[in-house]
Design a protein around this motif. Structure first.
Motif, PDB file in Angstrom:
ATOM      1  N   GLY A  34     -15.478  13.066  25.493  1.00 52.73           N
ATOM      2  CA  GLY A  34     -14.133  12.933  26.036  1.00 52.73           C
ATOM      3  C   GLY A  34     -14.166  12.701  27.532  1.00 52.73           C
ATOM      4  N   TRP A  35     -13.003  12.725  28.143  1.00 52.94           N
ATOM      5  CA  TRP A  35     -12.885  12.415  29.562  1.00 52.94           C
ATOM      6  C   TRP A  35     -13.271  13.583  30.453  1.00 52.94           C
ATOM      7  N   GLN A  36     -13.629  14.693  29.864  1.00 52.40           N
ATOM      8  CA  GLN A  36     -14.012  15.848  30.671  1.00 52.40           C
ATOM      9  C   GLN A  36     -15.344  15.629  31.384  1.00 52.40           C
ATOM     10  N   HIS A  37     -16.142  14.679  30.923  1.00 48.23           N
ATOM     11  CA  HIS A  37     -17.422  14.427  31.593  1.00 48.23           C
ATOM     12  C   HIS A  37     -17.749  12.939  31.717  1.00 48.23           C
ATOM     13  N   ARG A  38     -16.703  12.080  31.666  1.00 44.14           N
ATOM     14  CA  ARG A  38     -16.963  10.653  31.795  1.00 44.14           C
ATOM     15  C   ARG A  38     -15.689   9.922  32.193  1.00 44.14           C
ATOM     16  N   ASN A  39     -15.860   8.759  32.785  1.00 47.58           N
ATOM     17  CA  ASN A  39     -14.728   7.873  33.043  1.00 47.58           C
ATOM     18  C   ASN A  39     -15.243   6.493  33.430  1.00 47.58           C
ATOM     19  N   TYR A  40     -14.307   5.529  33.475  1.00 50.44           N
ATOM     20  CA  TYR A  40     -14.646   4.148  33.778  1.00 50.44           C
ATOM     21  C   TYR A  40     -14.378   3.817  35.239  1.00 50.44           C
ATOM     22  N   VAL A  41     -15.224   2.947  35.796  1.00 50.16           N
ATOM     23  CA  VAL A  41     -14.968   2.317  37.080  1.00 50.16           C
ATOM     24  C   VAL A  41     -15.040   0.805  36.857  1.00 50.16           C
ATOM     25  N   ALA A  42     -14.472   0.049  37.811  1.00 49.32           N
ATOM     26  CA  ALA A  42     -14.337  -1.392  37.616  1.00 49.32           C
ATOM     27  C   ALA A  42     -15.440  -2.171  38.319  1.00 49.32           C
ATOM     28  N   SER A  43     -16.070  -3.062  37.577  1.00 50.77           N
ATOM     29  CA  SER A  43     -17.031  -3.992  38.154  1.00 50.77           C
ATOM     30  C   SER A  43     -16.532  -5.410  37.921  1.00 50.77           C
ATOM     31  N   LYS A  44     -17.173  -6.390  38.536  1.00 49.34           N
ATOM     32  CA  LYS A  44     -16.741  -7.778  38.355  1.00 49.34           C
ATOM     33  C   LYS A  44     -16.925  -8.240  36.914  1.00 49.34           C
ATOM     34  N   LEU A  50     -19.225   5.804  33.300  1.00 45.63           N
ATOM     35  CA  LEU A  50     -20.118   6.773  33.926  1.00 45.63           C
ATOM     36  C   LEU A  50     -19.995   8.096  33.190  1.00 45.63           C
ATOM     37  N   THR A  51     -21.100   8.594  32.675  1.00 48.99           N
ATOM     38  CA  THR A  51     -21.106   9.820  31.884  1.00 48.99           C
ATOM     39  C   THR A  51     -22.022  10.858  32.509  1.00 48.99           C
ATOM     40  N   VAL A  52     -21.525  12.077  32.641  1.00 49.83           N
ATOM     41  CA  VAL A  52     -22.343  13.195  33.112  1.00 49.83           C
ATOM     42  C   VAL A  52     -22.959  13.861  31.891  1.00 49.83           C
ATOM     43  N   PRO A  53     -24.284  13.897  31.749  1.00 49.80           N
ATOM     44  CA  PRO A  53     -24.896  14.554  30.593  1.00 49.80           C
ATOM     45  C   PRO A  53     -24.683  16.063  30.654  1.00 49.80           C
ATOM     46  N   VAL A  54     -24.463  16.652  29.497  1.00 47.99           N
ATOM     47  CA  VAL A  54     -24.216  18.098  29.444  1.00 47.99           C
ATOM     48  C   VAL A  54     -25.195  18.762  28.486  1.00 47.99           C
ATOM     49  N   VAL A  55     -25.398  20.041  28.684  1.00 43.66           N
ATOM     50  CA  VAL A  55     -26.278  20.828  27.826  1.00 43.66           C
ATOM     51  C   VAL A  55     -25.518  21.172  26.542  1.00 43.66           C
ATOM     52  N   GLN A  56     -26.127  20.855  25.389  1.00 41.27           N
ATOM     53  CA  GLN A  56     -25.485  21.124  24.105  1.00 41.27           C
ATOM     54  C   GLN A  56     -25.944  22.476  23.566  1.00 41.27           C
ATOM     55  N   ARG A  57     -25.025  23.388  23.520  1.00 41.33           N
ATOM     56  CA  ARG A  57     -25.330  24.708  22.946  1.00 41.33           C
ATOM     57  C   ARG A  57     -24.531  24.904  21.666  1.00 41.33           C
ATOM     58  N   SER A  58     -23.297  25.366  21.818  1.00 38.71           N
ATOM     59  CA  SER A  58     -22.433  25.606  20.667  1.00 38.71           C
ATOM     60  C   SER A  58     -21.255  24.655  20.688  1.00 38.71           C
ATOM     61  N   ARG A  59     -20.767  24.287  19.513  1.00 39.00           N
ATOM     62  CA  ARG A  59     -19.576  23.450  19.418  1.00 39.00           C
ATOM     63  C   ARG A  59     -18.337  24.182  19.921  1.00 39.00           C
ATOM     64  N   ASP A  60     -18.416  25.500  19.977  1.00 36.14           N
ATOM     65  CA  ASP A  60     -17.280  26.304  20.412  1.00 36.14           C
ATOM     66  C   ASP A  60     -17.279  26.573  21.907  1.00 36.14           C
ATOM     67  N   GLU A  61     -18.230  25.988  22.621  1.00 38.99           N
ATOM     68  CA  GLU A  61     -18.322  26.226  24.050  1.00 38.99           C
ATOM     69  C   GLU A  61     -17.049  25.786  24.765  1.00 38.99           C
ATOM     70  N   ARG A  62     -16.609  26.587  25.710  1.00 34.28           N
ATOM     71  CA  ARG A  62     -15.425  26.255  26.481  1.00 34.28           C
ATOM     72  C   ARG A  62     -15.806  25.414  27.713  1.00 34.28           C
ATOM     73  N   ILE A  63     -14.834  24.700  28.229  1.00 38.12           N
ATOM     74  CA  ILE A  63     -15.096  23.827  29.371  1.00 38.12           C
ATOM     75  C   ILE A  63     -15.699  24.616  30.523  1.00 38.12           C
ATOM     76  N   MET A  64     -15.156  25.778  30.804  1.00 42.57           N
ATOM     77  CA  MET A  64     -15.611  26.601  31.923  1.00 42.57           C
ATOM     78  C   MET A  64     -17.068  27.039  31.768  1.00 42.57           C
ATOM     79  N   GLU A  65     -17.583  26.998  30.533  1.00 45.34           N
ATOM     80  CA  GLU A  65     -18.947  27.435  30.249  1.00 45.34           C
ATOM     81  C   GLU A  65     -19.936  26.275  30.188  1.00 45.34           C
ATOM     82  N   LYS A  66     -19.434  25.060  30.235  1.00 45.60           N
ATOM     83  CA  LYS A  66     -20.276  23.891  29.991  1.00 45.60           C
ATOM     84  C   LYS A  66     -21.183  23.617  31.185  1.00 45.60           C
ATOM     85  N   SER A  67     -22.472  23.461  30.907  1.00 47.62           N
ATOM     86  CA  SER A  67     -23.462  23.205  31.953  1.00 47.62           C
ATOM     87  C   SER A  67     -23.821  21.723  32.017  1.00 47.62           C
TER      88      SER A  67
END
Length: 231
Positions: A34-44, A50-67
Motif C-alpha cells: 500500500g501507500w504506507q511505504h511507497r509512492n510514485y514520482v514523475a519521470s520523462k 519508489l518502495t521502502v522495503p520493510v521487515v515481514q514479521r506478522s500480518r497483524d503488525e501495526r504501522i507504528m511497529e513496522k520496521s
C-alpha cells in the motif's frame, strides 16, 4: 485522519490543509503493498514507483511497529531516482533538493517515523501548519472501522471528520452522529500543473507531492486550494 504515507500525494496534503487537527492513524494494521511505504514520482518516461522495503514479521503488525529493512541500500535508488532521473532540472530543485536528499542521509529503523519525516518536509515547504497527533498517543481502542474512527474523533474533541471519497462505501455516518461527530466528504480535485520533464506529454496525476513542490514551488498549494471550488 489517515494512515501515514511515505512521500504523500496531494490528496493527503489537501486533507491535512483543510483540517483544524490531523490524526495520524498509526496504530492500525499495516497494509502490504500500500501507500504506507511507497509512492510514485514523475519521470520523462512515466511514473516511477519508489518502495521502502520493510521487515515481514506478522500480518497483524501495526504501522507504528513496522520496521524498515535496511539490509540493502534502498535509499541509494530513491536518492538517485529523485536527484538524477526526475527532478535535478526542476525549477525548485535548488530550493528544496538538499532538504529532500537529507532524508536519505539517515538510516531509518521505524517506517512511521520515515513516513512522517517525508510528510513534514512537504507540509513545511508548502507552509501548512495544521497540528498533528498520532492515534497511538491517544490511548487504547478495542473497536474497528467506523466505531474506531468515531471514537478517535470524539477523543480529540472533533465535531466533524473530513473523509476521502473512497470511504463512502463503508463509513457509517450514524455511528459518528452517536458520538456527536458529523462526516464531511473531501471531494478532492486534482490540479494540473507544468511538469518540467513532461513537456509535450500527458500530465501525470497522483504523483507524490514533491512533484508539485519541485515543479511549481510553495505557491503550488494555491492550485490545490483553487481546485476545491472549481466547477
Amino acid at each position: 485522519m489517515h494512515q501515514p504515507h511515505y512521500l504523500p500525494w496531494l490528496g493527503l496534503l489537501d486533507k491535512i490543509d483543510r483540517c483544524d487537527l490531523f490524526v495520524v492513524l498509526d496504530h492500525v494494521q499495516f497494509e502490504r503493498k500500500g501507500w504506507q511505504h511507497r509512492n510514485y514520482v514523475a519521470s520523462k518516461n512515466g511514473p516511477v514507483l519508489l518502495t521502502v522495503p520493510v521487515v515481514q514479521r506478522s500480518r497483524d503488525e501495526r504501522i507504528m511497529e513496522k520496521s524498515v529493512n535496511n539490509d540493502s541500500p534502498w535509499w541509494d535508488k530513491h536518492r538517485k531516482t529523485l536527484a538524477e532521473h526526475c527532478y535535478r532540472k526542476a525549477p525548485f530543485w535548488g530550493d528544496f533538493g538538499a532538504d529532500i536528499m537529507a532524508v536519505y542521509d539517515r538510516r531509518w529503523e521505524n517506517l512511521a517515523d520515515l513516513s512522517m519525516a517525508t510528510t513534514d518536509l512537504v507540509l513545511n515547504a508548502f507552509g501548512i501548519t495544521t497540528p498533528m497527533v498520532r492515534s497511538s498517543e491517544l490511548g487504547e481502542f478495542t473497536v474497528q472501522k467506523s466505531e474506531l474512527l468515531a471514537q478517535i474523533s470524539a477523543k480529540v474533541g472533533a465535531t466533524s471528520m473530513l473523509s476521502g471519497e473512497g470511504a463512502r462505501d463503508y463509513l457509517d455516518s450514524e455511528v459518528f452522529r452517536s458520538h456527536g461527530v458529523e462526516v464531511e466528504w473531501q471531494g478532492f480535485r486534482h490540479p494540473e500543473y507544468p511538469q518540467h520533464n513532461r513537456r509535450g506529454q500527458e500530465f501525470l496525476p497522483r504523483m507524490a507531492a514533491v512533484d508539485l513542490l519541485l515543479n511549481v514551488g510553495p505557491e503550488g498549494m494555491d492550485l490545490v486550494r483553487a481546485a476545491r471550488t472549481a466547477a
